[in-house]
Every structure is written in C-alpha cells, then in structure tokens.
Design an enzyme around this catalytic site. Sequence first.
Site, mmCIF file in Angstrom:
data_model
loop_
_atom_site.group_PDB
_atom_site.id
_atom_site.type_symbol
_atom_site.label_atom_id
_atom_site.label_comp_id
_atom_site.label_asym_id
_atom_site.label_seq_id
_atom_site.Cartn_x
_atom_site.Cartn_y
_atom_site.Cartn_z
ATOM 1 N N TYR A 1 38.595 45.343 27.310
ATOM 2 C CA TYR A 1 38.786 44.191 28.407
ATOM 3 C C TYR A 1 37.486 43.522 29.057
ATOM 4 O O TYR A 1 36.401 44.415 29.031
ATOM 5 C CB TYR A 1 39.387 44.991 29.655
ATOM 6 C CG TYR A 1 40.996 45.216 29.282
ATOM 7 C CD1 TYR A 1 41.808 44.224 29.618
ATOM 8 C CD2 TYR A 1 41.236 46.489 28.838
ATOM 9 C CE1 TYR A 1 43.288 44.624 29.259
ATOM 10 C CE2 TYR A 1 42.526 46.762 28.427
ATOM 11 C CZ TYR A 1 43.600 45.728 28.712
ATOM 12 O OH TYR A 1 44.878 46.106 28.556
ATOM 13 N N ASN B 1 49.668 55.186 22.019
ATOM 14 C CA ASN B 1 48.782 54.113 22.607
ATOM 15 C C ASN B 1 47.716 55.082 23.523
ATOM 16 O O ASN B 1 47.891 55.930 23.808
ATOM 17 C CB ASN B 1 49.571 53.324 23.591
ATOM 18 C CG ASN B 1 48.643 52.849 24.541
ATOM 19 O OD1 ASN B 1 48.105 51.517 24.072
ATOM 20 N ND2 ASN B 1 48.367 53.056 25.812
ATOM 21 N N GLU B 2 46.499 54.465 23.105
ATOM 22 C CA GLU B 2 45.268 55.056 23.843
ATOM 23 C C GLU B 2 45.240 56.636 23.860
ATOM 24 O O GLU B 2 45.259 57.161 24.888
ATOM 25 C CB GLU B 2 45.160 54.552 25.228
ATOM 26 C CG GLU B 2 44.794 52.961 25.139
ATOM 27 C CD GLU B 2 44.647 52.495 26.628
ATOM 28 O OE1 GLU B 2 44.506 53.120 27.660
ATOM 29 O OE2 GLU B 2 44.247 51.297 26.592
ATOM 30 N N GLN C 1 48.299 40.606 29.950
ATOM 31 C CA GLN C 1 49.936 40.687 29.469
ATOM 32 C C GLN C 1 50.695 39.292 29.623
ATOM 33 O O GLN C 1 50.029 38.444 30.202
ATOM 34 C CB GLN C 1 50.434 41.700 30.036
ATOM 35 C CG GLN C 1 49.840 43.036 29.912
ATOM 36 C CD GLN C 1 50.755 44.281 30.130
ATOM 37 O OE1 GLN C 1 51.968 44.020 30.664
ATOM 38 N NE2 GLN C 1 50.175 45.541 30.131
ATOM 39 N N GLU D 1 45.003 45.171 22.827
ATOM 40 C CA GLU D 1 44.776 45.009 24.299
ATOM 41 C C GLU D 1 43.481 44.172 24.443
ATOM 42 O O GLU D 1 42.299 44.707 24.167
ATOM 43 C CB GLU D 1 44.878 46.196 24.952
ATOM 44 C CG GLU D 1 46.459 46.763 25.048
ATOM 45 C CD GLU D 1 46.381 47.797 26.004
ATOM 46 O OE1 GLU D 1 45.842 47.881 27.203
ATOM 47 O OE2 GLU D 1 47.377 48.735 25.746
#
Length: 507
Positions: free
Chosen positions: A250, A174-175, A355, A306
């Site tokens: 985001y 992840n990331e 989330q 995400e």
Amino acid sequence: MSDPRVVIDLDLPGATISRHLYGHFAEHLGRCIYGGFFVGEDSEIPNEGGIRLDVVDALRELGIPNLRWPGGCFADEYHWRDGVGPRAERPRMVNSHWGDVVEDNSFGTHEFLHLCELLGADPYVNGNVGSGTVREMSDWIEYLTRADDSPMAALRRANGRDEPWRVPFFGIGNEAWGCGGNMRAEAYADLARQYATYVRDHGDNRVYRIAAGANVDDYAWTDALMRALGCVSCGDGDVGPFQAMSLHYYTMSGEWQAKGSATDFTSEEWYRTLSRAFRIEELLTRHSTVMDRYDPARRVGLVLDEWGTWWDVEPGTNPGFLYQQNTMRDALVASVHFDAFHRHADRLVMANIAQTVNVLQAMLLTDPDTGALVKTPTFHVFAMNRGHHDARHLDAHVVGAETMTADGRELPLLSASASTTGNTALVSLSNLDEAADRSVVLDLRGRAVAGFEARILTGATTAAHNTPDAPDAVAPVAHAGVRAHERGLVVELPAHAYVTVELTLGA
C-alpha cells in the site's frame, strides 16, 4: 534544456500484459459490499437480485477482468456455508476486523457469482486457512464447480443453482503473516501445500491456486514459498500444489498510525507519496529475483492482489470502514503502478486494487443518503488504460527526464509505458510535477504511424476530486496538445496530468 524523450520500438513487442493486471478486490468491509455492490432487492435503487445495476454498468466500462472476494482479512474468518441457502435463515457473525459490526451473510456465494456474471468478470475466491479447515475449503470448490450428483453439487442445486460456475482463481488464505493466522513463513508454506492439494479441479474447471505471499519487502517469505514448491522448472508437469503467490503493498504519505489526509496534503507529501508509489518497481524486481532462483522459466506467477493508496478515513466516518476520497494524486499513483506492471508482465500475472467501491482507492463512491454514484479519478485511469488489456508490452525508454529526491529516493517526474495489439499501440504518460508543464517527444521507431488520438486526465489542483455535486471535476477529455515531430510526436503534458495516446500503425 531539450525536451525529454520516450523511445519506443514499435516493431519489438514483448510479454503479453494480461488483462488480469487490471483486477479488482471486494471485501466485506465498510460499504464496499453493503451499500456499494449490494443494496437488497427491496431497494429503490435499480438492482438485479439486490445487486446495484449502476455499479455494474460503470465497472463494465472498465472491462473488469476479475474480482477478488470475500477478503482480505475477512476471508480467514468467513465460513462459506453461512452464506448459502435462504437469506432469512443464514446465521449472523461478527466482522471483527472491520468495524466490529454484525454481518448477516445476505451477500454470499450465490450473490457473488451472480455479480461476476453480470460484470463479465472472472471470480477470484479467497479461501479460509486462518480459522477454516481443509475439508471446508475442499467442499467449497466442489460446491462451486462440480457438475454431477456429488454431495456439494446436490447442496448447490438445493440452493437454487443447477449448473456449476467456472472459478479460475482461488486464494489459499490471506496475509498468513498477519490477520490470516500470524504464522511463520515455513509453517504457512506447509499449510499452503496441504490446503491447495484439496482445492481440486472438478470436471473441466481448472483452478489457478494462489498462496498467501509476502508483505511489502519480506523476501524471506517469498523464498520460503518457493522452497516449498521445489524445482518448479524441472520437466513439463505442474509446478506444484499452488501455481502463484501473492504480494501486498500500500502507498501512503505518512505511517500506519497517521497515514495522511486524502485531500489535504503538502507539496512534500505529494512527492513523498509518488516516490513510494514508484517503489513498486523495486518490490516487483526483487521478489521476481528471489523467484528466479528456483524458477528461471517463470512458470510460477506473482499476484499483487492488494495495492493502492491508504489514507486516514474521511472525517466523521467509521474508522473501521476505510472510506476515503480519491484525488488526482491517487490517479497518478495508479498510473505509476500500471507502468511498472507492464514492465513486469512476464512474471506478474494478476493485480487487484483495493478496493472497488467505497473503500480505500475505490473506482466508485456511493452516497449513503442519496444513493448517487461517483466515478473517481482512479476509475478514469483504468478506463483510459483499457487498450493495454492483453496487448504486447513495448519497452518505453525515458531519456532526459528531470528527477528530484523524495523520501530518500530519486523520483523521475515523468513515467511512461506502451503496448501494441498489432495494428495499434497505446502510450501512457504521467507528468508527476505538481506545478510545471512539460513537452515530451515520443521517439517512435520501427513502424510508421498513420494516425493518433489522445486523451488527458487532470484537475484544477493536485487535490481535485469528484463529488455528487461535481462528478466531472476530474474526467478525461480529448487532448489537442499532440503534434507531429521529426522523431514521431510531441505531447504537451500539463502539470499533474495523465495522458494516453493511441497510435494507428502502418507498415
């Protein structure tokens, strides 16, 4: 000025909108797992094996298709063996990313897979590349999915589970550009090939392997991963060691150090936020274009695992727990994203909002003192859009809608998308104007409309939100503001409102 129109050819269905575009994300972060999904078997809150049943019941209303776990940044410091076996014997660890709290590992692999079974959701397990090993990841997929007497299958049985689980989705770190290892794109691309090679298919379980992709507009990262796969459109075989790559984006009104308040915002912040939400269209288009250079047949998937709003935490809460309220503004950020997802359904195969419970743009909020459960405005957008799951996309051309300039971009004040399942169609409409009502003509072509039913989601103000004392301040109700028109239908859209119209189709 004439009313804006949304032109929809009901007889020209396009790509299938995968239900997995409505996926979710649960990280060991704040009160998402502990106090959200998991309360322990001794809790007075009704539970099964420690899993909150009211949370399960609420999420089943959404037809939750998949759940990503254990992170996020937590994934690359998580070692799965610490979360199996008797709970009292599991070692503790420090959750260094989220609050610097001690994690007792009482919610681990078996608990997560049991949760997925209760939800009827496909598990999306995210493996550890940043601090883990190839063998650790290989052993985990064997533990999860192998049926014979292999070492990991035997360990799973010793821990109380005889039959393997079906695990269709697996994340390769992840990331990796940040909390997952601070790697360069080419360095991670090589590791992604290596680790993914050992995430094997056991028995009849087929794994869809998702490489850790780009942050926002890092198109060079996407290019590096595609180059690592080579000519994925050559021949009919597998595309390579991994089958998809992720993207993270985001939405906020401010910047990382001062993201803005979830509930106290100006008119300028309202429009800036929605303009930034609309940017997802640009990002999906441009990342897809990079991928098209190597994969014009679109065999490699893009996964936005995400996304959502990120605000400053609610006053008085732990800054590392990322607890925020959820207003009508968040609901429209979600609706704008879904409209874009539908348009990109030929490349975008999955999306996971961040989330699910008590963290960031959550579906559900639980009160830590009373245990009360609240459905957020975003929850209701997911519920109203359930008819889009696995439906065929219909182009919805918006004509004559007003626009304004916000955050340096042109922001349409009307957003729309549509889909069909054959005998029905669902149209989603968002009025992004904070103050002005408007009428919209649905210009419906190609098939007769035998009937319709509409629902509306709005609030008294743009900052309206739900609380334990007012759980339905923002909740969907039947919408009477739809009538016949020579071109199809006219829909009345109040300010800052979201409306869905379900059509019954004739010949």
